[in-house]
Every structure is written in C-alpha cells, then in structure tokens.
Design an enzyme around this catalytic site. Structure first.
Site, PDB file in Angstrom:
ATOM      1  N   CYS A   2      41.922  72.521  98.797  1.00 51.48           N
ATOM      2  CA  CYS A   2      40.560  72.023  99.005  1.00 51.48           C
ATOM      3  C   CYS A   2      40.302  70.660  98.378  1.00 51.48           C
ATOM      4  O   CYS A   2      40.838  70.342  97.324  1.00 51.48           O
ATOM      5  CB  CYS A   2      39.550  72.991  98.402  1.00 51.48           C
ATOM      6  SG  CYS A   2      39.718  74.674  98.968  1.00 51.48           S
ATOM      7  N   ARG A  27      46.297  66.875 101.200  1.00 57.34           N
ATOM      8  CA  ARG A  27      46.394  68.035 100.312  1.00 57.34           C
ATOM      9  C   ARG A  27      46.551  69.338 101.094  1.00 57.34           C
ATOM     10  O   ARG A  27      46.949  70.348 100.519  1.00 57.34           O
ATOM     11  CB  ARG A  27      45.140  68.120  99.441  1.00 57.34           C
ATOM     12  CG  ARG A  27      44.915  66.882  98.607  1.00 57.34           C
ATOM     13  CD  ARG A  27      43.543  66.920  97.973  1.00 57.34           C
ATOM     14  NE  ARG A  27      43.406  68.071  97.113  1.00 57.34           N
ATOM     15  CZ  ARG A  27      43.783  68.112  95.852  1.00 57.34           C
ATOM     16  NH1 ARG A  27      44.316  67.056  95.300  1.00 57.34           N
ATOM     17  NH2 ARG A  27      43.632  69.194  95.130  1.00 57.34           N
ATOM     18  N   TRP A  75      40.602  75.012 102.162  1.00 52.34           N
ATOM     19  CA  TRP A  75      41.794  75.838 102.379  1.00 52.34           C
ATOM     20  C   TRP A  75      41.305  77.262 102.134  1.00 52.34           C
ATOM     21  O   TRP A  75      40.925  77.604 101.016  1.00 52.34           O
ATOM     22  CB  TRP A  75      42.886  75.439 101.390  1.00 52.34           C
ATOM     23  CG  TRP A  75      44.125  76.283 101.467  1.00 52.34           C
ATOM     24  CD1 TRP A  75      44.267  77.548 100.974  1.00 52.34           C
ATOM     25  CD2 TRP A  75      45.381  75.930 102.041  1.00 52.34           C
ATOM     26  NE1 TRP A  75      45.537  78.001 101.226  1.00 52.34           N
ATOM     27  CE2 TRP A  75      46.247  77.030 101.873  1.00 52.34           C
ATOM     28  CE3 TRP A  75      45.860  74.794 102.676  1.00 52.34           C
ATOM     29  CZ2 TRP A  75      47.567  77.016 102.319  1.00 52.34           C
ATOM     30  CZ3 TRP A  75      47.166  74.785 103.106  1.00 52.34           C
ATOM     31  CH2 TRP A  75      48.014  75.894 102.926  1.00 52.34           C
ATOM     32  N   ASN A 101      35.490  73.755  94.903  1.00 52.06           N
ATOM     33  CA  ASN A 101      36.930  74.064  94.848  1.00 52.06           C
ATOM     34  C   ASN A 101      37.143  75.116  93.773  1.00 52.06           C
ATOM     35  O   ASN A 101      36.414  75.140  92.786  1.00 52.06           O
ATOM     36  CB  ASN A 101      37.738  72.820  94.437  1.00 52.06           C
ATOM     37  CG  ASN A 101      37.847  71.811  95.550  1.00 52.06           C
ATOM     38  OD1 ASN A 101      37.377  72.051  96.651  1.00 52.06           O
ATOM     39  ND2 ASN A 101      38.473  70.689  95.253  1.00 52.06           N
ATOM     40  N   GLY A 102      38.168  75.939  93.934  1.00 50.29           N
ATOM     41  CA  GLY A 102      38.440  76.976  92.932  1.00 50.29           C
ATOM     42  C   GLY A 102      38.052  78.331  93.486  1.00 50.29           C
ATOM     43  O   GLY A 102      37.725  78.474  94.664  1.00 50.29           O
ATOM     44  N   GLU A 477      67.333  72.566  95.996  1.00 54.60           N
ATOM     45  CA  GLU A 477      66.280  71.644  96.420  1.00 54.60           C
ATOM     46  C   GLU A 477      66.540  71.148  97.847  1.00 54.60           C
ATOM     47  O   GLU A 477      65.611  71.022  98.644  1.00 54.60           O
ATOM     48  CB  GLU A 477      66.191  70.486  95.412  1.00 54.60           C
ATOM     49  CG  GLU A 477      65.355  69.290  95.845  1.00 54.60           C
ATOM     50  CD  GLU A 477      63.883  69.580  96.104  1.00 54.60           C
ATOM     51  OE1 GLU A 477      63.396  70.675  95.743  1.00 54.60           O
ATOM     52  OE2 GLU A 477      63.217  68.714  96.692  1.00 54.60           O
ATOM     53  N   LYS A 481      63.990  71.595 100.917  1.00 55.96           N
ATOM     54  CA  LYS A 481      63.441  70.454 101.654  1.00 55.96           C
ATOM     55  C   LYS A 481      63.617  70.670 103.148  1.00 55.96           C
ATOM     56  O   LYS A 481      62.707  70.434 103.922  1.00 55.96           O
ATOM     57  CB  LYS A 481      64.166  69.194 101.181  1.00 55.96           C
ATOM     58  CG  LYS A 481      63.397  67.949 101.290  1.00 55.96           C
ATOM     59  CD  LYS A 481      62.639  67.579 100.028  1.00 55.96           C
ATOM     60  CE  LYS A 481      61.618  68.613  99.644  1.00 55.96           C
ATOM     61  NZ  LYS A 481      61.040  68.414  98.358  1.00 55.96           N
ATOM     62  N   GLU A 484      61.182  73.349 104.378  1.00 56.36           N
ATOM     63  CA  GLU A 484      59.789  72.902 104.354  1.00 56.36           C
ATOM     64  C   GLU A 484      59.435  72.024 105.547  1.00 56.36           C
ATOM     65  O   GLU A 484      58.411  72.222 106.183  1.00 56.36           O
ATOM     66  CB  GLU A 484      59.528  72.051 103.095  1.00 56.36           C
ATOM     67  CG  GLU A 484      59.245  72.814 101.844  1.00 56.36           C
ATOM     68  CD  GLU A 484      58.995  71.880 100.685  1.00 56.36           C
ATOM     69  OE1 GLU A 484      57.963  72.031 100.026  1.00 56.36           O
ATOM     70  OE2 GLU A 484      59.823  70.980 100.421  1.00 56.36           O
ATOM     71  N   HIS A 500      81.669  86.089  97.564  1.00 54.13           N
ATOM     72  CA  HIS A 500      81.114  87.382  97.157  1.00 54.13           C
ATOM     73  C   HIS A 500      80.041  87.869  98.132  1.00 54.13           C
ATOM     74  O   HIS A 500      79.230  88.717  97.769  1.00 54.13           O
ATOM     75  CB  HIS A 500      80.552  87.285  95.742  1.00 54.13           C
ATOM     76  CG  HIS A 500      81.597  86.971  94.720  1.00 54.13           C
ATOM     77  ND1 HIS A 500      82.661  87.799  94.462  1.00 54.13           N
ATOM     78  CD2 HIS A 500      81.762  85.892  93.919  1.00 54.13           C
ATOM     79  CE1 HIS A 500      83.428  87.260  93.530  1.00 54.13           C
ATOM     80  NE2 HIS A 500      82.907  86.093  93.183  1.00 54.13           N
ATOM     81  N   LYS A 597      49.790  70.595  99.558  1.00 55.14           N
ATOM     82  CA  LYS A 597      50.408  69.707  98.574  1.00 55.14           C
ATOM     83  C   LYS A 597      50.263  70.286  97.171  1.00 55.14           C
ATOM     84  O   LYS A 597      51.202  70.293  96.399  1.00 55.14           O
ATOM     85  CB  LYS A 597      49.768  68.320  98.671  1.00 55.14           C
ATOM     86  CG  LYS A 597      50.332  67.289  97.699  1.00 55.14           C
ATOM     87  CD  LYS A 597      51.770  66.972  98.023  1.00 55.14           C
ATOM     88  CE  LYS A 597      52.406  65.980  97.080  1.00 55.14           C
ATOM     89  NZ  LYS A 597      53.878  66.104  97.090  1.00 55.14           N
TER      90      LYS A 597
HETATM   91  C1  G6P Z   1      53.512  73.243  96.526  1.00 54.36           C
HETATM   92  C2  G6P Z   1      54.143  72.110  97.329  1.00 54.36           C
HETATM   93  C3  G6P Z   1      55.557  71.852  96.826  1.00 54.36           C
HETATM   94  C4  G6P Z   1      55.539  71.581  95.331  1.00 54.36           C
HETATM   95  C5  G6P Z   1      54.879  72.728  94.558  1.00 54.36           C
HETATM   96  C6  G6P Z   1      54.637  72.381  93.102  1.00 54.36           C
HETATM   97  O1  G6P Z   1      54.126  74.439  96.825  1.00 54.36           O
HETATM   98  O2  G6P Z   1      54.161  72.437  98.697  1.00 54.36           O
HETATM   99  O3  G6P Z   1      56.092  70.722  97.500  1.00 54.36           O
HETATM  100  O4  G6P Z   1      56.842  71.387  94.880  1.00 54.36           O
HETATM  101  O5  G6P Z   1      53.600  73.002  95.115  1.00 54.36           O
HETATM  102  O6  G6P Z   1      53.690  71.356  93.017  1.00 54.36           O
HETATM  103  P1  G6P Z   1      53.441  70.523  91.705  1.00 54.36           P
HETATM  104  O7  G6P Z   1      52.307  69.607  92.062  1.00 54.36           O
HETATM  105  O8  G6P Z   1      53.067  71.502  90.624  1.00 54.36           O
HETATM  106  O9  G6P Z   1      54.695  69.784  91.379  1.00 54.36           O
END
Ligand code: G6P
Length: 602
Positions: A2, A27, A75, A101-102, A477, A481, A484, A500, A597
């Site tokens: 949000c 976001r 959101w 928000n929240g 990672e 990626k 995602e 294994h 985000k």
């Molecule tokens: C969300 C995003 C990820 C990110 C994670 C942690 O899940 O989609 O891309 O790595 O949050 O976010 P932060 O802002 O705490 O690094």
C-alpha cells in the site's frame, strides 16, 4: 505494498495526487483511489484497477481546483481488491476521509461495535471502521487531531494514515505506528507520502514521522517530533529515463556505481580494514562477538547467506542466515554474544521488523543493513550499515543485493581484522573490493552474449541452479530471480546434493546453470557438469575458471576476483539471465504477478 499520498497547498490537488500515486505503483497494489474537497464536499474516486484507470475516471473532473486531498494504492488484506474496499474510506455523512497503510488487528471487534451502534459499514475493510470512529469523536470544539488521537486509543495494530475533514479544509492529520509516513515541506504547500519516491519531484526537505506520532499539517506550518532532513535521492532516480525500458535492467546496470557508493570512504588501506562507523561497536565489543546471524526475507535472506559465508571465511566466527519470518515464529534462543544483522532493502518488511523487535525484547544485539534511510527497520535497530544502493524500484532486487553482499564483505573484513586476519590478507580483500565495481561493469558489457544464452533456454519449463559452498547462496538467489520475473520453475541445489536425489530429474529438457568459481573446488565442479551431461542435461556454466570450451553447452565467463568476493560477480550474469528469459517470454518484468516490492503485512 500500500501507498499513501496527501497534499495541501495552492495547487490543484488532483494531478499532484495522481502523480504521487503513479510514483508509488512500483510497490505493488491492486486498487487505487483519491479524495479531494471541492466546494465543501468530498469527492471520492476509486477503482479496482491501476492508477491510469483512476486518471481515466477522473478525466474531465480533474479541474476541480481542490487544494487539499489524499490518495492511496491498496494491496488487499481485509476484503477483496474491489472498488468498495479501495481507499479512501469515509464516514456515513461523507465528512471524514481516510487513507491507511498497515493492519488494524482488532478490526473485527471495532466493526462489530460500530454495527451494534447502528453504523452501516459498506466495505469489508479495517480502515472504514476508523473513518466512522474519527467522525464520532469529531464533535463541536474538538480538533481533528484530537479526534484522531481519541479514535486511535481503541486501535490495536499498525498504521500510517492521513485524515481529511471537510469542515477543516486547511489541515490534514497524519499518524504513524509501524508504517512509514513522510512529510515533504514545500513553499507554502505540504506533501505527505508513505515513501519519498512520491515527494522528491516536489521537495528535498522531508520529515520522517516517528512511531506513535500524530500531527496536524497545514500548507505553511506543521509540528512534529523529528526535524526536517534532506533526501539524497534525485527525482531522476525514480524515473526510467530514455535508455531503459524497465527498472530491473536499469538497476542491474547501476550496480558498478551503486557498489562504488557503498565502498566510498569505508575501505582503510593503511590498516587493511573497513570503517563502518554506523555499527557503533569498538574493537573490544567486536571481539566479544561469538556468532553472527543474518536475518532477512527473499533476496535479503540470500544476501545474508552470502554474508554468513564471508564472515566465517574472513573472521572465523560461526555464522549463518535464517529467513526472518521463520526466526520470529519459532521462539528463538537469543544469545547476548551473537551479533544479529537485520537485512532489508526497504527497511519495511514486516517479518524482518518483527524479528528485530523480538530480538530487542530478548536483549539481543542487532544492527541493520538497510537501504532506505528513515525506514522502520533502520530506526528500530538504531545502528548498522546503510547500503547506499539508491532507490530500487523493480520488485526483483538486484543492486540492493549486490550492495548487501558488498557491505557484508566489509563487515567480515572488520571482524576478521580485530581477530586473526592478517594485514596482508586484509589488504588483499580491500584491493579485491576496490576492483569489484569495474569487474561488474565488465560482466555487464557481455550482456548481449548472456541475452543470447537466455533466449536459447527461455523455453525450458524448469531449470536447476547448482553451486557449492561460496556459490551456493548465489545459486539460490539465481533460481529465485528466474522464478520471480520469468515464472519459469527453478530450483537451486548444492552440487554435492545432486546425486542424493535431484539427479533423477535430469534429462534433455532440464537445463542446469552451474556456477564454477576459480577456486579450490573447480575439479569437483567440472565433475558435476560431467555427471549432468552424462544424463543428457544441457549445462550453462558461469565461470571465472579456464574450463574446456566444449565442456558446457553454453559458457558465460566472468573476470577473476578474490575468491571470497567472487559470489558478487557470479550473481550478475544470473540477474541478466533471469531478465532476458523474462523479456523473451514477454513478462511484466518490474511488477511480477502476485509480488510486492515491500511486504509490509504478514
Ligand atoms: C519481497 C520482494 C523481494 C525482497 C523481499 C525482502 O518479497 O518481492 O524482492 O527480496 O521482499 O525485501 P526487503 O525490502 O526487506 O529487502
């Protein structure tokens, strides 16, 4: 997640609010809305779509000349993402409007009480309850700020909110508890936002509200606990500019400069160590640390894993990483001699914030590794390392992760140099770190070749990412990626674990990306590649070693770095690989489906 905007001044509020909402789109959200006051009446416009839909709906109505208003991107948490549940919410009479928000945790109870009093609730949200409660408190002679304070006494949970009252069109009331809220100070006008991204085009002077604060904001006057500060970011940092079509690729290419910024002033050649003033620990305190534990979510967790490997190697202190979300729910044993590092780009991730609060309750020693200055996690930790990556807009983290890993290399160096890491070894790491930005630029200059590899394998339904020891978090990672941004199913495995179990899945339609740093494990990694090839699996090798040209089906070469630092380089081709697979598949790269985000709710 949000986003909030607010405006009070002389300008037409609607375009200002729409522009602010547009800059918060990154976001992630599923509905949007705004409210302005025109001729003493509230005009609320909402949509279950994008900010552009909101703009379309307002067309013709934008010239209201309203000079006060609030807006929101939502959101969904309480109730579906439809128009009725979109913010702003109002009381029955249409006097009070609120964006929030929240999460209000006792929302059900508050909603029941209101229904019992005969109030007809129109939405399924927690926020609407608050609009009615504020309206009930805003009786004759009570200021809006006091009405908000009184209503908030009944609220349990987190909030960043802005309230508008059509009877008080010279002020907005803002309140914060756990969800960020920033004021932007203009010339005879004031802006409110949950994120500086919505402010920087208007002003660099901002005030980060503190938790628990409630304040009245007028066009030319405000009173807050904190003082104004100047934001570093430029409006251009939040814009794509002419050279890029999406933020993910822009941010991948910003990495050399971003890492240079993170290293600037922090590498000490003379004593072959790092200077991290923000962590506030003297050499004796640094020596008394017996374990280092990194906590974060998503990419921040994988960056923490890279950090743990670095700390163990350079400082010889036991170290590991854990998802902050797991940590907070499992009643962790908090050891006073452990240094906890809360890792977060946004500084807002609810799970990471809760983990920090749990740690503090138990007397743990916690520092932050945070990108966004003024964010909740940075404030809660009180000390730590700022990442200086600059604003990161794409949901998939790239430059922030690189700066996390670079900062952890410096932390590991510092911890090592107060222990047994020799000056010569320290010097090697200092020089290695200094060389990294140019080496990353070198990897980026091979983008066309990497894109070609990506296109060759873009039709795969599944992919493996294989790495061992230092390269294992990089493999994780890399798989993350790809998942995602391209929605291709990807799994990471330690090379040693293949036999294994996962080897059973290898066939001609299961490509494996195998990470082969030029370290003492090259021979082992070559034999991993051979095992995969023997079962008909295509292999993409990412390597700084001199592998035989025909060993893999495709080879992506990277420069040779100091072995401990090589993970930072290995990661960059994986970012480009994910990006170009997603581009080939026509994905919405910056805003992958179902992801936000910053995840500010549980
Ligand atoms: C969300 C995003 C990820 C990110 C994670 C942690 O899940 O989609 O891309 O790595 O949050 O976010 P932060 O802002 O705490 O690094």
């Amino acid at each position: 997640m949000c986003g909030i905007v607010g405006y009070i001044g002389r300008r037409d509020a609607t375009p200002v609010l729409l522009e602010g909402l547009r800059s918060l789109e990154y976001r992630g959200y599923d509905s949007a809305g705004l409210a302005v006051v025109h001729r003493n009446r509230l005009q609320v416009t909402r949509t279950a779509g994008r900010v552009q839909d909101l703009r379309d709906r307002l067309d013709g109505k934008t010239a209201t000349k309203a000079t006060i208003g609030i807006g929101h991107t939502r959101w969904a948490t309480h109730g579906e993402p439809n128009e009725t549940n979109a913010h702003p919410h109002t009381d029955t009479a249409g006097r009070i409007a609120i964006v929030h928000n929240g999460i209000i945790e006792n929302a059900e109870q508050l909603r029941d009480q209101l229904t019992g009093q005969g109030v007809k609730l129109v939405s399924d949200t927690d926020t609407e309850a608050l609009a009615h409660m504020i309206a009930a408190e805003a009786t004759e002679g009570v200021t809006l700020e006091d009405a908000v304070r009184r209503a908030l006494r009944h609220v349990e949970g987190t909030y960043g909110l802005v309230v508008l009252d059509i009877f008080q069109t010279n002020e907005l009331v803002v309140a914060r508890n756990g969800s960020p809220l920033v004021l932007g100070i203009g010339d005879g006008e004031m802006f409110v936002a949950s994120d500086v991204a919505a402010l920087v085009r208007h002003t660099k002077q901002v005030v980060y509200l503190q938790d628990g604060e409630v304040a009245t904001v007028r066009a030319a006057d405000y009173r807050t606990v904190s003082r104004p500060t100047t934001v570093e970011a430029e409006a251009g940092d939040f814009e794509l500019g002419p050279s890029y079509q999406d933020f993910m690729r822009k941010e991948i290419h910003e990495q050399p400069e971003a890492l240079r910024r993170a290293l600037r002033g922090r590498l000490d050649e003379r004593f072959a160590t790092a200077r991290l003033g923000g962590i506030n620990l003297d050499p004796r305190q640094l020596r008394s640390i017996r374990q280092v534990k990194f906590l974060g979510c998503g990419s921040a967790y994988y960056a923490g894993q890279m950090g743990a490997v670095l700390v163990e190697e350079l400082a010889r202190i036991p170290s590991d990483a854990e998802p902050a979300s797991e940590f907070r729910y499992r009643n962790p044993v908090v050891d006073p001699d452990t240094l906890y590092v809360a890792v977060s780009q946004s500084g807002e991730t609810a799970d990471t914030l809760m983990a920090v609060q749990e740690l503090k309750r138990k007397g743990g020693q916690v520092i932050g590794a945070v990108n966004v200055v003024g964010s909740a996690i940075g404030r809660e930790c009180g000390s730590g390392v700022f990442l200086h990556a600059g604003p990161e807009i794409a949901v998939a983290s790239t430059k922030a992760l690189t700066n996390m890993a670079g900062s952890f290399a410096m932390l590991a160096l510092l911890l090592g140099r107060v222990r047994d890491l020799s000056a010569a070894a320290g010097q090697r790491i200092v020089s290695g770190l200094r060389a990294l930005p140019d080496q990353i630029a070198q990897v980026l200059s091979d983008e066309d070749d990497i894109a070609e590899v990506a296109r060759r394998f873009a039709d795969a339904e599944h992919m493996f990412f294989i790495g061992r020891v230092r390269a294992w978090p990089v493999a994780r990672e890399g798989a993350q990626k790809l998942k995602e941004v391209s929605y291709v199913h990807a799994e990471a495995y330690q090379a040693s674990e293949l036999k294994h179990g996962p080897l059973a899945l290898i066939n001609c339609s299961m490509p494996s990306v195998v990470l082969v740093p030029a370290d003492e494990l090259v021979a082992k990694n070559i034999s991993t590649i051979e095992q995969i090839k023997a079962r008909g699996g295509p292999v993409i090798a990412v390597t700084s070693a001199d592998l035989p040209a025909d060993l893999a089906d495709a080879t992506i070469r990277i420069p040779r770095a100091e072995p401990e630092l090589e993970p930072l380089l290995l990661n960059v081709p994986l970012q480009l690989l994910a990006y170009h697979v997603a581009a080939k598949l026509g994905r919405d790269i910056d805003k992958p489906r179902n992801l936000a985000k910053s995840v500010t709710v549980e």
